[in-house]
Design a protein around this motif. Structure first.
Motif, PDB file in Angstrom:
ATOM      1  N   TRP A 147      -8.901 -40.946  67.426  1.00  0.00           N
ATOM      2  CA  TRP A 147      -9.572 -42.057  66.723  1.00  0.00           C
ATOM      3  C   TRP A 147      -9.382 -43.356  67.488  1.00  0.00           C
ATOM      4  O   TRP A 147     -10.334 -44.116  67.703  1.00  0.00           O
ATOM      5  CB  TRP A 147      -9.017 -42.202  65.293  1.00  0.00           C
ATOM      6  N   VAL A 148      -8.138 -43.587  67.924  1.00  0.00           N
ATOM      7  CA  VAL A 148      -7.869 -44.831  68.658  1.00  0.00           C
ATOM      8  C   VAL A 148      -8.647 -44.836  69.972  1.00  0.00           C
ATOM      9  O   VAL A 148      -9.231 -45.851  70.369  1.00  0.00           O
ATOM     10  CB  VAL A 148      -6.351 -44.977  68.893  1.00  0.00           C
ATOM     11  N   HIS A 151     -12.495 -45.420  69.142  1.00  0.00           N
ATOM     12  CA  HIS A 151     -12.923 -46.664  68.505  1.00  0.00           C
ATOM     13  C   HIS A 151     -12.323 -47.905  69.123  1.00  0.00           C
ATOM     14  O   HIS A 151     -12.655 -49.002  68.708  1.00  0.00           O
ATOM     15  CB  HIS A 151     -12.578 -46.625  67.010  1.00  0.00           C
ATOM     16  N   THR A 153      -9.296 -49.626  69.000  1.00  0.00           N
ATOM     17  CA  THR A 153      -8.856 -50.485  67.912  1.00  0.00           C
ATOM     18  C   THR A 153      -8.984 -51.963  68.261  1.00  0.00           C
ATOM     19  O   THR A 153      -9.451 -52.752  67.481  1.00  0.00           O
ATOM     20  CB  THR A 153      -7.391 -50.173  67.564  1.00  0.00           C
ATOM     21  N   MET A 154      -8.591 -52.339  69.459  1.00  0.00           N
ATOM     22  CA  MET A 154      -8.736 -53.741  69.849  1.00  0.00           C
ATOM     23  C   MET A 154      -8.969 -53.825  71.348  1.00  0.00           C
ATOM     24  O   MET A 154      -8.241 -53.233  72.118  1.00  0.00           O
ATOM     25  CB  MET A 154      -7.441 -54.492  69.469  1.00  0.00           C
TER      26      MET A 154
ATOM     27  N   GLN B  67     -15.705 -47.139  58.962  1.00  0.00           N
ATOM     28  CA  GLN B  67     -14.962 -46.150  59.759  1.00  0.00           C
ATOM     29  C   GLN B  67     -13.456 -46.346  59.619  1.00  0.00           C
ATOM     30  O   GLN B  67     -12.699 -45.388  59.433  1.00  0.00           O
ATOM     31  CB  GLN B  67     -15.355 -46.291  61.221  1.00  0.00           C
ATOM     32  N   GLU B  68     -13.053 -47.623  59.728  1.00  0.00           N
ATOM     33  CA  GLU B  68     -11.630 -47.913  59.623  1.00  0.00           C
ATOM     34  C   GLU B  68     -11.112 -47.567  58.235  1.00  0.00           C
ATOM     35  O   GLU B  68     -10.035 -46.997  58.079  1.00  0.00           O
ATOM     36  CB  GLU B  68     -11.423 -49.398  59.931  1.00  0.00           C
ATOM     37  N   ILE B  71     -10.648 -43.624  57.982  1.00  0.00           N
ATOM     38  CA  ILE B  71      -9.489 -43.027  58.663  1.00  0.00           C
ATOM     39  C   ILE B  71      -8.211 -43.485  57.987  1.00  0.00           C
ATOM     40  O   ILE B  71      -7.277 -42.699  57.796  1.00  0.00           O
ATOM     41  CB  ILE B  71      -9.494 -43.361  60.170  1.00  0.00           C
ATOM     42  N   PHE B  74      -7.795 -41.513  54.760  1.00  0.00           N
ATOM     43  CA  PHE B  74      -7.394 -40.137  55.065  1.00  0.00           C
ATOM     44  C   PHE B  74      -5.910 -40.075  55.423  1.00  0.00           C
ATOM     45  O   PHE B  74      -5.151 -39.259  54.887  1.00  0.00           O
ATOM     46  CB  PHE B  74      -8.250 -39.605  56.215  1.00  0.00           C
ATOM     47  N   LEU B  75      -5.480 -40.973  56.334  1.00  0.00           N
ATOM     48  CA  LEU B  75      -4.082 -40.951  56.756  1.00  0.00           C
ATOM     49  C   LEU B  75      -3.157 -41.312  55.602  1.00  0.00           C
ATOM     50  O   LEU B  75      -2.063 -40.756  55.482  1.00  0.00           O
ATOM     51  CB  LEU B  75      -3.877 -41.907  57.926  1.00  0.00           C
ATOM     52  N   SER B 111      -1.960 -48.465  63.318  1.00  0.00           N
ATOM     53  CA  SER B 111      -2.692 -48.653  64.572  1.00  0.00           C
ATOM     54  C   SER B 111      -4.194 -48.745  64.346  1.00  0.00           C
ATOM     55  O   SER B 111      -4.928 -49.093  65.265  1.00  0.00           O
ATOM     56  CB  SER B 111      -2.386 -47.518  65.538  1.00  0.00           C
ATOM     57  N   ALA B 112      -4.674 -48.452  63.127  1.00  0.00           N
ATOM     58  CA  ALA B 112      -6.099 -48.596  62.856  1.00  0.00           C
ATOM     59  C   ALA B 112      -6.461 -50.023  62.478  1.00  0.00           C
ATOM     60  O   ALA B 112      -7.627 -50.328  62.267  1.00  0.00           O
ATOM     61  CB  ALA B 112      -6.515 -47.632  61.743  1.00  0.00           C
ATOM     62  N   VAL B 113      -5.476 -50.906  62.376  1.00  0.00           N
ATOM     63  CA  VAL B 113      -5.742 -52.297  61.993  1.00  0.00           C
ATOM     64  C   VAL B 113      -6.212 -53.076  63.212  1.00  0.00           C
ATOM     65  O   VAL B 113      -5.623 -52.981  64.280  1.00  0.00           O
ATOM     66  CB  VAL B 113      -4.460 -52.944  61.412  1.00  0.00           C
ATOM     67  N   ARG B 114      -7.290 -53.842  63.050  1.00  0.00           N
ATOM     68  CA  ARG B 114      -7.841 -54.575  64.195  1.00  0.00           C
ATOM     69  C   ARG B 114      -7.290 -55.984  64.276  1.00  0.00           C
ATOM     70  O   ARG B 114      -8.023 -56.954  64.140  1.00  0.00           O
ATOM     71  CB  ARG B 114      -9.356 -54.616  64.099  1.00  0.00           C
TER      72      ARG B 114
END
Lengths: 162, 226
Positions: A147-148, A151, A153-154, B67-68, B71, B74-75, B111-114
């Motif tokens: 996923w990372v 996408h 992430t940043m 999308q974020e 995921i 789900f996690l 880690s999915a946080v922007r």
């Protein structure tokens, strides 16, 4: 030293892994002076070291005897009443494994030993739930990594250096 | 110290081969709590943060895109289920595996946080979680070597405590602290409170709190201080 200063220095995330590593290193070093006391009634019995190697057993050191589906091998379980069929397939070898076994004395210590039934017995029969969890840990790690990677992430190229 | 002193009446066991889960009111309560919170998370949507802008009368909405959101939900659900599992497991190695699953999923949620600050904190947290897997599994292995069993129902019957068992449980505690990032490491996770999408972030805190309570029970069972 003021305790507020200590808290403030801990608030920086960069310092936390170093502190953790330091404490862990102290504990691990302390482990050298702990007297070793092993329990000799281990759950998973093993033959005396080198005894199978000296009789040129190709399955050494993992030969537990038994004939698949006829005679049980020597595998112990913590709760034998929960795994009644234990030992039935301990001696099972895949056709390729039998071929390798007949050509070398070092089959038991080679990578080929994994198709044997012993691993199936302990890993998948008596401790099957662990295997489910291990593979789900791997699956989660792959999901997160992919996923990372997909996408991003940043994007950091444009970010100013702190 | 036997199981009933800590957890109350032993209501029953769930035998899965050598891994026997046991049910006491204490464990069941935490199990149900984790499951209820997971359900709440599964049906909730992310929060939107509203930031006032300086110089204008506009507000800026910080939203989490679909999308974020997916995921992270789900996690978060996986993390909740792993927490619930860690509450009722009756096997030491099984417990460490659940804790590892919680740890890796927590890193995923963060880690999915922007946001750069959050990602920096997540990186450091990931370093700790990697380091912590050595004492976690090492501790379980040392306890296995010094007692000959991994089942908590058998460990509770062992009448003596050797210094190696105490050392093993100390390592285990270090591993759990690192994997869940509990109390001493809350500084790292304070970064995450400020991010949009908070219900999923909260499962990290809930899981680390529940796991540390369960870990105390496990350590009391192994070390029998009373």
């Amino acid at each position: 030293m003021n305790i507020g200063r200590i808290w403030n220095s801990l608030a920086n995330p960069k310092r936390i892994p170093r502190l953790f590593a330091l404490i862990l290193a102290i504990i691990l070093l302390a482990g050298f002076i702990i007297p070793i006391s092993l329990n000799d009634h281990q759950l998973y019995p093993r033959p005396t070291p080198q005894s199978q190697i000296s009789v040129l057993n190709p399955l050494a050191p993992y030969d537990r005897g038994g004939i698949p589906l006829k005679e049980t091998g020597t595998v112990k379980a913590q709760y034998p009443k929960n795994s009644l069929e234990l030992g039935q397939i301990t001696a099972y070898l895949s056709p390729i494994a039998i071929g390798v076994k007949n050509t070398t004395y070092y089959y038991g210590t080679s990578i080929y030993s994994s198709p044997g039934g012993l691993i199936d017995e302990i890993l998948y029969y008596t401790r099957g739930f662990d295997t489910i969890l291990e593979s789900s840990i791997l699956m989660m790690a792959f999901i997160i990594a992919s996923w990372v990677a997909l996408h991003f992430t940043m994007r950091r190229e444009g970010e100013d250096e702190e | 110290m036997d199981l009933t002193t800590i957890g109350g009446q032993l209501l029953g066991t769930i035998p899965l081969g050598d891994i026997v889960l046991y049910l006491t009111p204490f464990n069941l309560f935490m199990f149900a709590g984790a499951l209820a919170f997971t359900t709440l998370i599964a049906i909730s949507r992310t929060e939107t943060q509203v930031e006032a802008e300086f110089g204008t009368l506009k507000d800026k909405e910080v939203k989490v895109d679909l999308q974020e959101f997916k995921i992270r939900r789900f996690l978060a659900i996986v993390c909740g289920l792993a927490t619930a599992g860690a509450m009722i497991t009756g096997d030491l190695f099984n417990f460490t595996l659940f804790v590892t699953l919680i740890g890796i999923v927590n890193i995923g949620i963060v880690s999915a946080v922007r946001q750069v600050d959050v990602l920096n904190a997540a990186f450091q947290y990931g370093l700790i979680a990697m380091m912590a897997s050595l004492p976690l599994f090492g501790g379980a292995a040392i306890i296995l070597a010094s007692t000959g069993t991994l089942s908590l129902l058998e460990l509770v019957k062992i009448p003596y405590v050797t210094s190696m068992m105490t050392f093993g449980s100390l390592l285990l505690l270090m591993g759990i602290i690192g994997e869940t990032g509990v109390a001493p490491f809350y500084a790292t996770k304070a970064e995450m409170f400020r991010t949009p999408g908070s219900p999923f972030i909260l499962i990290i805190h809930l899981s680390s709190l529940l796991v540390i309570v369960r870990a105390i029970e496990v350590l009391l069972i192994i070390n029998k201080p009373f």
